[in-house]
Structures are given as structure tokens and as C-alpha cells.
Design a protein around this motif. Structure first.
Motif, PDB file in Angstrom:
ATOM      1  N   LEU A  84     -34.982  15.148  11.253  1.00 28.56           N
ATOM      2  CA  LEU A  84     -35.644  16.081  10.176  1.00 28.56           C
ATOM      3  C   LEU A  84     -34.331  16.959   9.583  1.00 28.56           C
ATOM      4  CD1 LEU A  84     -37.966  17.187   8.652  1.00 28.56           C
ATOM      5  CD2 LEU A  84     -38.545  18.862  10.610  1.00 28.56           C
ATOM      6  N   ALA A  85     -33.618  17.441  10.504  1.00 29.24           N
ATOM      7  CA  ALA A  85     -32.232  18.174  10.018  1.00 29.24           C
ATOM      8  C   ALA A  85     -31.518  17.239   9.234  1.00 29.24           C
ATOM      9  CB  ALA A  85     -31.577  18.968  11.395  1.00 29.24           C
ATOM     10  N   LEU A  86     -31.180  16.004   9.537  1.00 26.21           N
ATOM     11  CA  LEU A  86     -30.337  15.107   8.860  1.00 26.21           C
ATOM     12  C   LEU A  86     -30.884  15.029   7.529  1.00 26.21           C
ATOM     13  CD1 LEU A  86     -29.339  12.697  11.725  1.00 26.21           C
ATOM     14  CD2 LEU A  86     -27.978  14.008  10.325  1.00 26.21           C
ATOM     15  N   VAL A  87     -32.160  14.705   7.420  1.00 27.14           N
ATOM     16  CA  VAL A  87     -32.924  14.498   6.135  1.00 27.14           C
ATOM     17  C   VAL A  87     -32.921  15.738   5.211  1.00 27.14           C
ATOM     18  CG1 VAL A  87     -34.872  13.780   4.930  1.00 27.14           C
ATOM     19  CG2 VAL A  87     -34.250  12.666   6.955  1.00 27.14           C
ATOM     20  N   SER A  88     -33.279  16.867   5.816  1.00 25.02           N
ATOM     21  CA  SER A  88     -33.432  18.089   5.005  1.00 25.02           C
ATOM     22  C   SER A  88     -32.018  18.481   4.287  1.00 25.02           C
ATOM     23  CB  SER A  88     -34.042  19.139   5.966  1.00 25.02           C
ATOM     24  OG  SER A  88     -35.277  18.956   6.410  1.00 25.02           O
ATOM     25  N   LEU A  89     -31.041  18.607   5.297  1.00 26.15           N
ATOM     26  CA  LEU A  89     -29.635  18.664   4.706  1.00 26.15           C
ATOM     27  C   LEU A  89     -29.017  17.826   3.365  1.00 26.15           C
ATOM     28  CD1 LEU A  89     -28.403  20.400   8.102  1.00 26.15           C
ATOM     29  CD2 LEU A  89     -28.588  21.582   5.657  1.00 26.15           C
ATOM     30  N   GLY A  90     -29.379  16.495   4.049  1.00 24.07           N
ATOM     31  CA  GLY A  90     -29.192  15.525   3.228  1.00 24.07           C
ATOM     32  C   GLY A  90     -29.491  15.766   1.827  1.00 24.07           C
ATOM     33  N   ASN A  91     -30.808  15.744   1.797  1.00 27.94           N
ATOM     34  CA  ASN A  91     -31.436  16.061   0.668  1.00 27.94           C
ATOM     35  C   ASN A  91     -31.000  17.525  -0.259  1.00 27.94           C
ATOM     36  OD1 ASN A  91     -33.269  13.999   0.156  1.00 27.94           O
ATOM     37  ND2 ASN A  91     -34.894  14.957   1.694  1.00 27.94           N
ATOM     38  N   LEU A  92     -30.915  18.485   0.742  1.00 25.07           N
ATOM     39  CA  LEU A  92     -30.405  19.693   0.074  1.00 25.07           C
ATOM     40  C   LEU A  92     -28.963  19.742  -0.643  1.00 25.07           C
ATOM     41  CD1 LEU A  92     -30.369  22.752  -0.366  1.00 25.07           C
ATOM     42  CD2 LEU A  92     -29.354  22.835   1.965  1.00 25.07           C
ATOM     43  N   LEU A  93     -28.093  18.745  -0.234  1.00 23.01           N
ATOM     44  CA  LEU A  93     -26.623  18.897  -0.559  1.00 23.01           C
ATOM     45  C   LEU A  93     -26.438  17.465  -1.481  1.00 23.01           C
ATOM     46  CD1 LEU A  93     -25.024  19.333   2.967  1.00 23.01           C
ATOM     47  CD2 LEU A  93     -24.922  20.734   0.907  1.00 23.01           C
ATOM     48  N   CYS A  94     -27.598  16.563  -1.763  1.00 24.21           N
ATOM     49  CA  CYS A  94     -27.229  15.508  -2.667  1.00 24.21           C
ATOM     50  C   CYS A  94     -26.864  16.286  -4.137  1.00 24.21           C
ATOM     51  CB  CYS A  94     -28.489  15.090  -2.936  1.00 24.21           C
ATOM     52  SG  CYS A  94     -28.641  13.531  -3.989  1.00 24.21           S
ATOM     53  N   GLU A  95     -25.864  15.723  -4.470  1.00 20.46           N
ATOM     54  CA  GLU A  95     -25.412  16.007  -5.880  1.00 20.46           C
ATOM     55  C   GLU A  95     -24.665  17.309  -5.963  1.00 20.46           C
ATOM     56  OE1 GLU A  95     -28.279  14.275  -8.746  1.00 20.46           O
ATOM     57  OE2 GLU A  95     -26.521  13.298  -9.325  1.00 20.46           O
ATOM     58  N   LYS A  96     -24.373  18.059  -4.837  1.00 20.24           N
ATOM     59  CA  LYS A  96     -23.737  19.191  -4.924  1.00 20.24           C
ATOM     60  C   LYS A  96     -22.462  19.269  -4.856  1.00 20.24           C
ATOM     61  CE  LYS A  96     -27.548  22.090  -4.413  1.00 20.24           C
ATOM     62  NZ  LYS A  96     -28.424  21.011  -4.772  1.00 20.24           N
ATOM     63  N   THR A  97     -21.673  20.277  -5.445  1.00 21.12           N
ATOM     64  CA  THR A  97     -20.215  20.374  -5.521  1.00 21.12           C
ATOM     65  C   THR A  97     -19.649  20.833  -3.989  1.00 21.12           C
ATOM     66  OG1 THR A  97     -20.232  22.922  -6.090  1.00 21.12           O
ATOM     67  CG2 THR A  97     -20.363  21.365  -7.870  1.00 21.12           C
ATOM     68  N   GLU A  98     -18.358  20.561  -4.052  1.00 21.09           N
ATOM     69  CA  GLU A  98     -17.585  20.470  -2.784  1.00 21.09           C
ATOM     70  C   GLU A  98     -17.878  22.103  -2.319  1.00 21.09           C
ATOM     71  OE1 GLU A  98     -13.319  20.043  -0.827  1.00 21.09           O
ATOM     72  OE2 GLU A  98     -13.494  19.301  -2.873  1.00 21.09           O
ATOM     73  N   SER A  99     -17.720  23.055  -3.348  1.00 19.53           N
ATOM     74  CA  SER A  99     -17.821  24.366  -2.866  1.00 19.53           C
ATOM     75  C   SER A  99     -19.384  24.880  -2.516  1.00 19.53           C
ATOM     76  CB  SER A  99     -17.492  25.276  -4.080  1.00 19.53           C
ATOM     77  OG  SER A  99     -18.415  25.066  -5.307  1.00 19.53           O
ATOM     78  N   GLU A 100     -20.277  24.130  -2.780  1.00 25.32           N
ATOM     79  CA  GLU A 100     -21.688  24.334  -2.601  1.00 25.32           C
ATOM     80  C   GLU A 100     -21.962  23.646  -1.003  1.00 25.32           C
ATOM     81  OE1 GLU A 100     -24.498  24.535  -6.412  1.00 25.32           O
ATOM     82  OE2 GLU A 100     -23.599  22.531  -6.104  1.00 25.32           O
ATOM     83  N   TRP A 101     -21.246  22.569  -0.958  1.00 23.43           N
ATOM     84  CA  TRP A 101     -21.035  21.964   0.421  1.00 23.43           C
ATOM     85  C   TRP A 101     -20.554  23.014   1.440  1.00 23.43           C
ATOM     86  CZ3 TRP A 101     -21.904  17.064   2.756  1.00 23.43           C
ATOM     87  CH2 TRP A 101     -22.533  16.207   1.982  1.00 23.43           C
ATOM     88  N   LYS A 102     -19.350  23.592   1.330  1.00 22.90           N
ATOM     89  CA  LYS A 102     -18.899  24.578   1.943  1.00 22.90           C
ATOM     90  C   LYS A 102     -19.600  25.732   2.217  1.00 22.90           C
ATOM     91  CE  LYS A 102     -14.235  26.422   2.936  1.00 22.90           C
ATOM     92  NZ  LYS A 102     -14.689  27.856   3.564  1.00 22.90           N
ATOM     93  N   ARG A 103     -20.121  26.171   1.338  1.00 27.61           N
ATOM     94  CA  ARG A 103     -21.000  27.203   1.312  1.00 27.61           C
ATOM     95  C   ARG A 103     -22.211  27.345   2.586  1.00 27.61           C
ATOM     96  NH1 ARG A 103     -24.704  27.983  -3.139  1.00 27.61           N
ATOM     97  NH2 ARG A 103     -26.078  26.868  -1.549  1.00 27.61           N
ATOM     98  N   VAL A 104     -23.010  26.024   2.407  1.00 27.79           N
ATOM     99  CA  VAL A 104     -24.049  25.600   3.334  1.00 27.79           C
ATOM    100  C   VAL A 104     -23.310  25.521   4.600  1.00 27.79           C
ATOM    101  CG1 VAL A 104     -25.705  23.735   3.805  1.00 27.79           C
ATOM    102  CG2 VAL A 104     -25.583  24.564   1.485  1.00 27.79           C
ATOM    103  N   HIS A 105     -22.235  24.721   4.737  1.00 20.78           N
ATOM    104  CA  HIS A 105     -21.520  24.717   6.227  1.00 20.78           C
ATOM    105  C   HIS A 105     -21.209  25.786   6.580  1.00 20.78           C
ATOM    106  CE1 HIS A 105     -17.856  24.197   8.752  1.00 20.78           C
ATOM    107  NE2 HIS A 105     -18.468  23.225   9.088  1.00 20.78           N
ATOM    108  N   ASP A 106     -20.875  26.909   5.972  1.00 15.61           N
ATOM    109  CA  ASP A 106     -20.357  28.104   6.761  1.00 15.61           C
ATOM    110  C   ASP A 106     -21.367  29.260   6.983  1.00 15.61           C
ATOM    111  OD1 ASP A 106     -17.766  27.079   6.303  1.00 15.61           O
ATOM    112  OD2 ASP A 106     -17.046  28.347   4.709  1.00 15.61           O
ATOM    113  N   GLN A 107     -22.521  28.915   6.077  1.00 14.10           N
ATOM    114  CA  GLN A 107     -23.635  29.950   6.638  1.00 14.10           C
ATOM    115  C   GLN A 107     -24.981  29.350   6.978  1.00 14.10           C
ATOM    116  OE1 GLN A 107     -23.205  32.186   2.736  1.00 14.10           O
ATOM    117  NE2 GLN A 107     -24.891  31.116   1.864  1.00 14.10           N
TER     118      GLN A 107
END
Length: 816
Positions: free
Chosen positions: A375-398
Motif C-alpha cells: 500500500l505504501a509503494l502504490v500510494s507514494l508511486g501514485n503521488l510522485l507520478c509526473e512530479k519534478t525532481e525537486s518535488e520528489w526530494k521534498r517528499v523524501h525529506d519530509q
């Protein structure tokens, strides 16, 4: 957590009111008597107010989680309860100096201006606290709208299968990593067993239980003349049966039956009649306790046609209702399958779902955080789909912040929260506490238990020790899939466990919201933060200035570079309420000379530091329960250690040879005689053998575990005599002065021993009866470092030393 803070404050005030000083002072004709009488009145009033608040929290614990106004009010309640607990601790400390007897001290207290001033200040602070509670009550009536479910309502607990909650993936080709389990479940359903069979599918929230069972149910239901799927959670029996009847009828398997006015007996008879002479497949989804099934099992008629009931659960106890061969535990996915699921969602518009090179490292870290939870893999995968590298980093860091605030992760948050919200109150604090440790930290079972006890999370129950009760807490968290077992002892007992990364993210977000603890990693912290527990994962050495720590109760450090921080030098003794101080593995060579001023300290951890001496002020730590000096440079304890009457666990051992090639490779410490009159002591690791130690050791009748170094042949008989007085001893390590030193242990009588370590030359018949006839029946581990090994007539795990290496054997022979 407001509930935990209130319970702690109520218990503390109860202790304060129970002190004999209060009872004596209430009738004493002196200047101070009115002050103490006023204190007693205020404590009683506050206790009553807190108990009413606790009753309110009991009723709304789960149903008001989304009410933000209520959450804000609860945070303020927690702060008020924490302040009250601080006041109670100060009062108990002030009146607990009973060196010359209570009445003598009371008279001297009356004549001491500083004490009188302090008591009046406490009375004034209690008055302020009482006013704060009244104000909170008014605020609740004015602003907080509490949504209470109607009596007997269970609309959120039992229902037919909701489409949005059934599976974490929508298309059959997308389902990854469940083929083996799907085949196993299919085989269990289609087995040749004609009798009704219960099958349990269990694992942590979000692991894919519902996905798996959905996939199999939808394929196999055509082979059954009757089928139904309902979610039961904590529903009433009548509602579960009513929904089963409705589900069976809704699929045209029977004429529609009106059940609105049926009582429980009529409902049971109706369902039993529908299932008689029928081959049926029923799924009971998301059961939380055994009674969810036990309360309705009598309605499931056995028509001897191969009917099956599948129950999904997060609880190992519920899963155990099925026989062992019918239990299917779902484990986290392997790395390869985890990456495949994540990629299909995060890179669904990329050719072959290939991760773009700039995102590879971030993606790997995020997948690792999910730790195989679908569920975590799918939820985060959907959240990050077509996001920029900076948006990926923000999610990763917080990630904890995202889980709490990002609406796209609401499903994941709800599933994880559900596990937490249904924990009993005493387990919620224990679970959140586990998030204070770094990512992937492996908890040593006994250490975690000692910390829970030091924090006051563990309740005294009957004749059980606090440690035994806490063992039950840990077992329950493991059974509920909230913690994962990493390693077990040979006996099967848990040795180490771990918090799943995704659950740690949940716990971290809850800690932030509830002010349970602060995980400091060098980032900016709001100076208005209410910090009670502080875990320093990464420090910039300015934390003492950045964060207000006046009310700090717990300090743990994991940043090994934290040597010059003011937190560990001049400021440490300012935290007068400190309960837990863990400075393990830091390269510090001393502790503050006034550490004894931390009157409330229950746990002091200096393991693997370079500290050489304990200051004399250590004798003032009258509430200390655990003193961990293992691996430090301390060879001798100060005489004042004998004043620590509440000490339960003492660890102090010096490493001589890190390669363990020398014998002995470690040594114990020298202890004063009075140590052997500390009646609460349960662990003593390790002590140097002397004639005084051998003679006095038997006074420690509550001891459960002891390690003794440098035992001489002429001490062995007396040592056996002292050890045989310890009826509760379960772990014993005896180490001779030299490898060929003969120890005469034939008279050792250890009825409760479970683990025995003998590093010495032994008489040839020592490992035969009577020793093992009396002592060996409960042994799980035997470690031998002697040159005259001989087979042992009992079933146990045997590990012996040959030259400088340890060899493990399992000797199975039922002779003992």
C-alpha cells in the motif's frame, strides 16, 4: 498523547497524596500545616478534574480523530497534565527526605525557610494548574463539537466490501508478488477436506491481505452455491449476522429477508438456516480480536460439503483461531517486487516503466522506506507520478509531514492509523516510543522493556514484576503486527525487534502532532515547542540554544559527534525533571559532577562510553532503576551506590580483549558490600568474585540474571551455596580466574535456570545428575568454555568453546 499524560499525572498526584508527610502535616499545628492542607485540597480537585477528562477521552478516542478543534484542545490538555506531573514530582522530592524519620523530618521541614517557600510556590503553581483545567473545560464547551456515534451504531465497523478499499491495485495484471500466496490460498479453499474449515490470512496493515483474498474470492466463488464478504472490525454480533444475511440475499442466493426487527437469537437461526445443506464461502474481513469470530462461530453450520470461512486480520492471536496448516502470514515484498510495484505507479507513463536517471537514487531511498509494504509503494508511486525532481526530494525529506497533511496519502494514513487507534492506551505510548530511535534500529528486547518501565508506561499487575508485564506489552505489539521480530533466542523468545519503516513514518507524524517527542536532526525547531522527550539523531551542537528544554523528561543521543554540545556539558543538570538519560556510545570521559541533582532520574545509560568514574552525587538518585555502565572504563562503583534502593538493573563490565582470544576477555567491577542488600535488584552484570561477594550474594533473592568473573577454586563451594538461595535466577554466567581453574559446582541447585554459561574446568561428572536432574529440565541454552566437555542428558541447545572459537550444536536426547 493526552491520555498518557493524564494517566501519568493522576498516578503521580495519587502518590503525592499518599505520602505520610501529607497525613502528618494535615493535623500539625504549625505555620506550614495550612499550606500542606491547601496543597492536599488542590491535588484532590485536580485529580477529580483529570479523571473526568480521562473518561471523556475514553469515549471519543477513535471517533473524533478528524476533529481538528478537538485535536488542538487535546494538545492543550496534554500540556496542562504534563505541568501537573512536574509539580507532583517536585512535591514528592521535597517531602521524601526521610533520613531521620518522618516526624523528625516534618519538624525540621517546618523550621526550614527554603522548604516553606518551596511548598508555597508549589501551592501557587497548583492553583494556576487548577485554573488552567477549568479554562480548558470552558473552551471545550464553547468551541469543541464532539461527534458521538449513536448507541449501538456500527456503520463504520461492518459493511459489504467497499470498492475503494478492496485492493491496492485495480487491474489483475498489476498485482505483483502475490502469486505464491494466491496459489496457497486457492489450494486451502479447494482442499479435499469435507468439513467446514477456517482459514486465516494475516499481516500488518497495508500488506495486501484484502488484495489477495479479493483476487482468490472472485475466482473461486463460482464453485460455491453460497458466498458472502463482509468487514467486521469491532462490530456487534447482531450487525455482523445481519450484514451476512443481507449479503447472501443480495446476490440472489436467497429471497430477500427483512432483519431490522430481529433479535440476536432470531438472526442466528435465520443465518444458520440459510447455510444448512449448502457449500458456502464466507470472508470475514479485518477482524480485530478473537471474539469477532468466536461470538458468531455457532451460526456456521457444517454441511460436510467443503465450506470455507476466510478471516483476515492484523492480529496473530486472531490468526491462531485457524489450525496451523490453515494460517497464511503475508510478509513484506522482496526488493525486486517492491521496485516493480512502485515503478508501475510512479513511472506509468515512461516506456517499460523505467525510472529516469536523475530520480534513481531518490526512488531507491523511497522504495526502501516502504520496506516491502504494497500500500505504501502504490500510494507514494501514485503521488510522485509526473512530479519534478525537486518535488520528489521534498517528499523524501519530509515524509512524516506528507503522510499527515497530503490528501493523496489519505488512504495510506487511514490504514496505518487504524492499527494505532485500536491499540489499548498502555500500548500507544509504548509504540510511539519506538519511533525515538533511528531508521532501521534494532531494539534489544530487554533494553526496550527497561526504558518503558523507566518512563512509567508499565502498570503493576498483581504479583507480576514490571518486567513480566512489559514482556506482555511487547508480545501484544508484535502480535498486532506493529513491531517485527528480527532475531530470537534458542528458546524461541524474542531477542531483537524492529519497527517497520512505514509504521515509523506514521509514529513520527503522530509524535509531531501530539508533542509526544521531538526527533532532532539539526533542523529548525519552533522555540514554542513543548518538548518532553528529545531524541538527537543528528546534532549541530546548538540544540541547547535552539529548543526550549526546561520540561525535558527524556534525552537520548545517537549522534556520536555530539561531544561539545552544551546539552551534555553545563546544561544537563538544568533538566531537573529528566527521567531517562541515554548517552550510549558517545566518546565522553566524564559525567557532570552534580548529576545527582536530577532527582527524578530512572534510567542512566553510559554504555560504551569512556567514563572512568561516577561522581559521588550519584547516591542522590534515589529513584534510579537502571544503571548501564557496560563497556565503559568504570572498574569500581562508589560506596554511595548502596543508597539506590530502587535499583533493578546494574550493568558494568570492562572489556579487556576485543578479539576475545584472551581468557578472560572481560572483567567485572568491584562493588561495595551494601550492594547486596538492594532487594529490588534483578540484574547484576558483571561483578568480580571476592570472598565478600561470594558470602553476600545470596541476599539478592530477587535476582534473575548474574554474571561473575574471576572465580577461584576455593570460592566455588561458597558460590554454589549463595546461588542456590536465588529461587528466581534464570540466567547465570560463571567465569573462572584461569581457563584451567577447577570449579566445584556439583552442589549447584538452580530450579528456574534457563541459560547457563560456564567458563572453567569442571569435574567430569558435573554435567550429569544430580545437577541436571535438578537444574537442567528448563534449560534452553548451555554455553561451555571448558576442556572436559561431555554429553548432557537433557534436551537443549549446546554451545561449547574449542580453542578460541565457539561451536554450536543441537543435542536432542530426552534423558533429563
Amino acid at each position: 498523547m493526552a491520555e498518557g499524560a493524564i494517566l501519568a499525572a493522576v498516578e503521580l498526584l495519587g502518590q503525592a497524596l499518599a505520602t505520610e508527610i501529607v497525613r502528618l502535616a494535615s493535623s500539625h499545628a504549625s505555620e506550614i500545616a495550612p499550606t500542606i492542607s491547601d496543597l492536599e485540597t488542590k491535588m484532590n480537585n485536580i485529580t477529580m478534574e483529570l479523571r473526568v477528562m480521562q473518561s471523556l477521552l475514553d469515549q471519543m478516542d477513535i471517533h473524533d480523530q478528524s476533529n481538528k478543534t478537538m485535536v488542538t484542545w487535546l494538545v492543550e490538555v496534554q500540556k496542562a497534565a504534563d505541568r501537573i506531573k512536574d509539580i507532583g514530582d517536585e512535591f514528592i522530592h521535597l517531602v521524601s527526605n526521610q533520613k531521620f524519620g518522618k516526624r523528625f523530618y516534618l519538624k525540621s521541614l517546618f523550621k526550614e525557610p527554603k522548604s516553606l517557600i518551596a511548598l508555597k510556590q508549589i501551592a501557587s503553581r497548583l492553583e494556576t494548574a487548577e485554573d488552567s483545567l477549568k479554562r480548558l473545560g470552558e473552551l471545550k464547551e464553547r468551541w469543541v463539537s464532539v461527534i458521538r456515534p449513536e448507541p449501538g451504531s456500527s456503520k463504520n465497523n461492518t459493511n459489504q466490501r467497499p470498492a475503494q478499499e478492496t485492493v491496492y491495485l485495480t487491474d489483475e495484471p498489476d498485482i505483483v508478488g502475490i502469486d505464491d500466496n494466491r496459489e496457497k490460498l486457492t489450494n486451502l479453499i479447494n482442499s479435499k477436506e469435507p468439513h467446514l474449515s477456517l482459514i486465516s490470512v494475516w499481516g500488518m496493515g497495508g500488506i495486501g491481505k484484502t488484495t489477495l483474498v479479493t483476487s482468490v474470492f472472485d475466482r473461486e466463488k463460482k464453485n460455491f452455491s453460497c458466498h458472502a464478504w463482509i468487514r467486521i472490525r469491532q462490530a456487534h454480533k447482531a450487525d455482523v449476522i445481519r450484514n451476512l444475511i443481507s449479503e447472501i440475499c443480495s446476490h440472489g442466493q436467497s429471497n430477500q429477508i427483512k432483519t431490522d426487527h430481529m433479535d440476536l437469537r432470531a438472526l442466528k437461526e435465520t443465518l444458520r438456516r440459510l447455510l444448512q445443506q449448502t457449500k458456502y464461502l464466507i470472508v470475514l474481513d479485518d477482524a480485530w480480536d478473537q471474539n469477532s469470530y468466536q461470538g458468531i462461530r455457532d451460526v456456521f453450520a457444517d454441511s460436510h460439503q467443503g465450506s470455507r470461512i476466510i478471516i483476515t486480520t492484523r492480529n496473530a492471536d486472531v490468526a491462531s483461531l485457524a489450525r496451523e496448516s490453515n494460517r497464511l502470514e503475508l510478509k513484506p515484498l522482496p526488493d525486486k517486487e517492491s521496485w516493480k510495484i512502485f515503478s508501475k505507479k510512479a513511472f506509468q507513463f515512461e516506456q517499460n516503466h523505467v525510472c529516469p536517471p536523475p530520480l534513481v537514487e531518490l526512488a531507491k531511498h523511497i522504495v526502501a522506506k516502504c520496506n516491502g509494504l504494497p500500500l505504501a509503494l502504490v500510494s507514494l508511486g501514485n503521488l510522485l507520478c509526473e512530479k519534478t525532481e525537486s518535488e520528489w526530494k521534498r517528499v523524501h525529506d519530509q515524509l512524516p509531514w506528507e503522510l499527515e497533511n497530503n490528501k493523496n496519502l489519505q488512504r495510506l494514513k487511514s490504514v496505518l492509523n487504524l492499527s494505532f487507534n485500536h491499540l489499548p492506551k498502555h500500548l500507544k505510548q509504548c509504540f510511539l516510543y519506538c519511533s525515538m530511535f533511528p531508521d532501521d534500529y534494532r531494539f534489544e528486547r530487554k533494553k526496550l522493556i527497561r526504558l518503558w518501565i523507566a518512563e512509567g508506561f508499565v502498570e503493576q499487575i498483581g504479583g507480576s514484576t514490571l518486567e513480566e508485564t512489559a514482556e506482555g506489552y511487547l508480545a501484544e505489539l508484535i502480535n498486532r503486527s506493529m513491531l517485527q521480530v528480527i532475531k530470537k533466542y534458542y528458546s524461541g523468545r524474542v531477542k531483537r525487534c524492529q519497527m517497520h519503516d512505514t509504521f515509523r513514518v506514521l509514529a513520527t507524524s503522530l509524535c509531531m502532532k501530539d508533542n509526544f517527542c521531538l526527533l532532532y536532526e539539526g533542523e529548525f525547531i519552533n522555540r514554542n515547542a513543548h518538548v518532553r522527550r528529545l531524541s538527537v539523531i543528528k546534532s549541530d551542537n546548538n540544540i541547547g540554544y535552539e529548543v526550549p528544554l526546561q520540561q525535558l523528561r527524556t534525552l537520548m543521543t545517537f549522534d556520536l559527534s555530539m561531544l561539545n554540545s552544551p546539552l551534555l556539558t553545563k546544561d544537563i543538570v538544568k533538566f531537573m525533571y529528566l527521567t531517562v538519560l541515554s548517552l550510549e556510545n558517545l566518546s565522553i570521559d566524564s559525567v557532570h559532577h552534580n548529576i545527582g541533582n536530577l532527582f527524578n532520574l530512572h534510567y542512566l545509560g553510559l554504555r560504551n562510553t569512556k567514563v572512568k568514574l561516577l561522581p559521588d552525587s550519584i547516591e542522590k538518585l534515589h529513584d534510579l532503576q537502571t544503571l548501564d555502565l557496560m563497556g565503559s572504563k568504570i572498574c569500581k562503583l562508589p560506596d554511595g551506590i548502596v543508597k539506590l534502593k530502587k535499583l533493578r538493573h546494574l550493568f558494568a563490565e570492562v572489556l579487556i580483549d576485543s578479539t576475545y582470544k584472551l581468557f578472560p576477555s572481560r572483567s567485572g567491577i568491584y562493588v561495595p558490600k551494601g550492594l547486596f542488600y538492594l532487594k529490588d535488584l534483578q540484574t547484576l552484570k558483571a561483578v568480580e568474585s571476592t570472598s565478600m561477594v561470594v558470602e553476600e550474594l545470596g541476599n539478592l533473592t530477587q535476582l534473575r540474571s548474574i554474571r561473575i568473573w574471576n572465580v577461584k577454586e576455593n570460592e566455588s563451594t561458597g558460590l554454589c551455596r549463595s546461588l542456590s538461595r536465588m529461587s528466581s535466577l534464570s540466567q547465570l554466567s560463571i567465569n573462572a580466574r584461569h581457563e584451567n581453574e577447577l570449579l566445584r559446582l556439583e552442589n549447584l541447585n538452580l530450579p528456574q535456570i534457563q541459560k547457563l554459561v560456564l567458563n572453567a574446568r569442571l569435574k567430569e561428572n558435573i554435567l550429569e545428575p544430580p545437577l541436571f536432574q535438578i537444574s537442567g529440565t528448563g534449560i534452553h541454552e548451555l554455553w561451555l568454555g571448558c576442556p572436559n566437555y561431555k554429553m548432557i542428558p537433557c534436551q537443549l541447545f549446546l554451545i561449547w568453546k574449542t580453542s578460541h572459537s565457539w561451536v554450536s550444536k543441537k543435542h536432542i536426547k530426552d534423558g533429563g
